[in-house]
Design a protein around this motif. Structure first.
Motif, PDB file in Angstrom:
ATOM      1  N   LYS A   1     -18.818 -13.607-101.901  1.00 47.10           N
ATOM      2  CA  LYS A   1     -18.719 -14.144-102.943  1.00 47.10           C
ATOM      3  C   LYS A   1     -17.940 -14.714-103.272  1.00 47.10           C
TER       4      LYS A   1
ATOM      5  N   PRO B   1     -15.378  -8.452-105.471  1.00 41.29           N
ATOM      6  CA  PRO B   1     -14.936  -9.100-105.897  1.00 41.29           C
ATOM      7  C   PRO B   1     -14.920 -10.259-104.862  1.00 41.29           C
ATOM      8  N   THR B   2     -13.701 -10.988-105.260  1.00 41.09           N
ATOM      9  CA  THR B   2     -13.413 -11.933-104.759  1.00 41.09           C
ATOM     10  C   THR B   2     -11.954 -11.629-103.517  1.00 41.09           C
TER      11      THR B   2
ATOM     12  N   ASN C   1     -14.366 -16.042-109.895  1.00 41.05           N
ATOM     13  CA  ASN C   1     -15.537 -14.573-110.004  1.00 41.05           C
ATOM     14  C   ASN C   1     -14.991 -14.728-111.367  1.00 41.05           C
TER      15      ASN C   1
ATOM     16  N   TRP D   1     -19.345 -11.578-112.854  1.00 34.49           N
ATOM     17  CA  TRP D   1     -18.466 -10.358-112.748  1.00 34.49           C
ATOM     18  C   TRP D   1     -18.600  -9.410-114.038  1.00 34.49           C
TER      19      TRP D   1
ATOM     20  N   ASN E   1     -10.564  -9.418-110.450  1.00 30.85           N
ATOM     21  CA  ASN E   1     -10.876  -9.932-108.710  1.00 30.85           C
ATOM     22  C   ASN E   1     -10.434  -8.875-107.862  1.00 30.85           C
TER      23      ASN E   1
END
Length: 578
Positions: free
Chosen positions: A509, A525-526, A516, A519, A485
């Motif tokens: 996202k 990413p978050t 996540n 991935w 993340n």
């Protein structure tokens, strides 16, 4: 605040229950899979454990880079080859329940093997069976399964119509799912733009195992999977694409010149003409170090212009006689043919090959290769090109492929899709090196070569950021290092791939996959960090750290800085500005 730092750092360390034996993981997954699938009959024949006799052949079938086809390369604990959409739903639900990473593979052409290798325990969801292509000539559209290849798409279109096509890639074994979701381009991009510019609808399995179309997934998610990389947001099942008109007769040619044959003048002029000429003309330029046939025992640079013109040869020759006389194109250099025959020719098939050849998936076929990419926004000067030729000869084997933009590419907004590289770019560069020698020594040597040339090109290419093309996956430009993340890690490559669109992708996202689950090493990413210690734990048992990634790493860096001072190891922490 400082007493909390060791605890926070401890929480950042890998923490999970002891890994279950592979057979236990398999049986647990299989039971879950059967329980959640609407079509459970014969499920054991599409879920492969490492002990299965077919495991190796299924794994190798769509590994397209031999660098990752070795005994030491990480292997999935399970491979799933779904036959139905329900199977895909089950794979998502069950891999999430077990807390195991899910890798999604369509054609396997991702250059860094991101769809089929990982440093953590993982499952491969191989989409190759979901390959249905349904063409609607009246509507000038088609639904294409994510596991179909581009060759299959082109063939099915040709079966129904001789005057419709699709502006996607030239390699027929590339999988639709990854190609379209990453942008996707081909030799009609100056006329029609990218493959992703012609997506009308999509079906996707989200993190909750639901099947969504463009209406139910919403505008933002639909936008994100049209160039932002589908595997960051879910599993794309299929795309509905708009077909485009193609003339009954098109023209192709390939003309080669070396430096001794005036290639230097050709390359200078190509930069001015290729991005600005008639949008029906796409002229790819290849630069390759080769042995000179004129000066024996020396190396030179060969420039090859490979072209598709959506029209007849007479018009093309007349056009280039005026705009690019340095090429010296003659009618005898040109070949007129149907669009489907041009697809075969660009796919390196001999002229006259039957279109049925496009249905050959050429499984278990891989060479050793490495690729990188760049964008050029100002023509490289003659002096700069001369230095480039010398450097290419010095380095060894790495070649360059220049793909011209302009035309339709300059008319579409940079935010219309996540793919941002539109107006202002003259051409895209692909760095390319292939080799035949197996082993880590050869890998290191040729990877070193391509990196040297990439470094040399820094003054000539885009800046702030130096842009890259997602479908030419390049882990050198940044990696999300397994912490699932890291917004800070993601920014490094995210802005290079997506420019200003990166921030919107992160918002999408965060909204659709906040934990996540989807991935990978270069996924979107978050914004915030959620730590889930074991995918089978109840939600009440999960630990959530309510800090942004940036804040968390600042704390970790501060601890390292303090430790570095205590130990006198200033060099190790010099980058922190202690």
């Amino acid at each position: 605040m400082f007493p909390l730092i060791p605890l926070l750092c401890l929480l950042l360390l890998p923490f999970s229950a002891p890994t279950a034996a592979a057979d236990s993981v398999y049986s647990t997954f299989l039971h879950c899979f059967q329980s959640n699938s609407n079509s459970s009959a014969g499920v054991s024949s599409i879920v492969f454990a490492r002990e299965n006799a077919s495991y190796t052949s299924v794994l190798r079938a769509y590994i397209r880079n031999a660098r990752f086809n070795t005994s030491s390369a990480p292997k999935p604990v399970i491979i799933v080859t779904p036959l139905t959409e329900s199977h895909v739903q089950s794979a998502v639900i069950c891999s999430k329940k077990l807390g195991i990473q899910l890798k999604i593979r369509s054609g396997g052409h991702d250059y860094e093997g991101v769809s089929y290798i990982s440093d953590v325990e993982f499952i491969i969801l191989d989409m190759s069976n979901l390959r249905t292509v349904t063409v609607d000539v009246a509507d000038q559209s088609a639904w294409v399964g994510a596991g179909a290849t581009l060759g299959e798409v082109y063939y099915r279109i040709w079966e129904k119509s001789k005057v419709l096509g699709y502006p996607a890639g030239v390699c027929p074994t590339v999988g639709v799912g990854g190609h379209i979701s990453g942008g996707g381009y081909g030799n009609m991009l100056r006329k029609y733009g990218l493959a992703v510019d012609h997506v009308l609808d999509a079906r996707i399995v989200d993190v909750k195992g639901r099947i969504l179309d463009s209406k139910s997934m919403g505008e933002d998610l639909f936008w994100a999977i049209k160039g932002g990389g589908g595997a960051s947001f879910g599993v794309v099942l299929a795309y509905k694409i708009r077909l485009v008109p193609v003339p009954e007769t098109v023209t192709i040619f390939r003309v080669e010149r070396t430096i001794e044959q005036n290639a230097a003048d050709l390359v200078v002029r190509w930069q001015e003409v290729a991005p600005t000429t008639d949008e029906n003309l796409f002229m790819r330029l290849l630069l390759q170090p080769v042995s000179s046939k004129i000066k024996k025992g020396t190396r030179t640079i060969r420039a090859s212009v490979v072209a598709l013109f959506l029209g007849k040869s007479e018009e093309l020759v007349s056009l280039l006689k005026k705009e690019l006389p340095e090429l010296g194109l003659q009618k005898e250099n040109c070949t007129e043919m149907s669009w489907i025959d041009s697809v075969l020719w660009w796919g390196n098939f001999d002229i006259g090959t039957s279109p049925e050849a496009l249905l050959d998936r050429n499984v278990d076929s891989a060479g050793f290769l490495r690729r990188k990419s760049d964008y050029v926004q100002k023509p490289i000067s003659r002096d700069g090109l001369n230095w480039l030729y010398k450097k290419m000869i010095e380095i060894g084997k790495t070649g360059l492929v220049f793909n011209p933009y302009g035309g339709k590419m300059s008319e579409i907004s940079s935010t219309a899709t996540p793919f941002p590289h539109r107006a202002g770019n003259l051409y895209k560069i692909q760095y390319s090196v292939n080799w035949n020698e197996p082993g880590p020594e050869a890998d290191q040597e040729f990877v070193k070569q391509i990196r040297r040339l990439y470094s040399f090109m820094t003054p000539f290419v885009s800046k702030n950021p130096r842009q890259s093309f997602l479908n030419y996956r390049d882990l050198d430009i940044g990696i999300n290092n397994n912490d699932k993340n890291s917004f800070e890690d993601g920014k490094v490559y995210g802005f290079k791939y997506f420019g200003e669109n990166f921030e919107r992708l992160v918002k999408v996202k965060t909204a659709v996959d906040p934990e996540n689950f989807f991935w990978n090493e270069q996924s979107i990413p978050t914004h915030s960090r959620k730590l889930d210690f074991g995918g089978t734990m109840k939600s009440a048992e999960k630990i959530e750290i309510l800090l942004t990634i940036n804040e968390l790493y600042q704390l970790a860096d501060l601890q390292g800085c303090i430790l570095g001072r205590l130990l006198g190891q200033f060099a190790a922490y010099g980058h922190l500005g202690c």
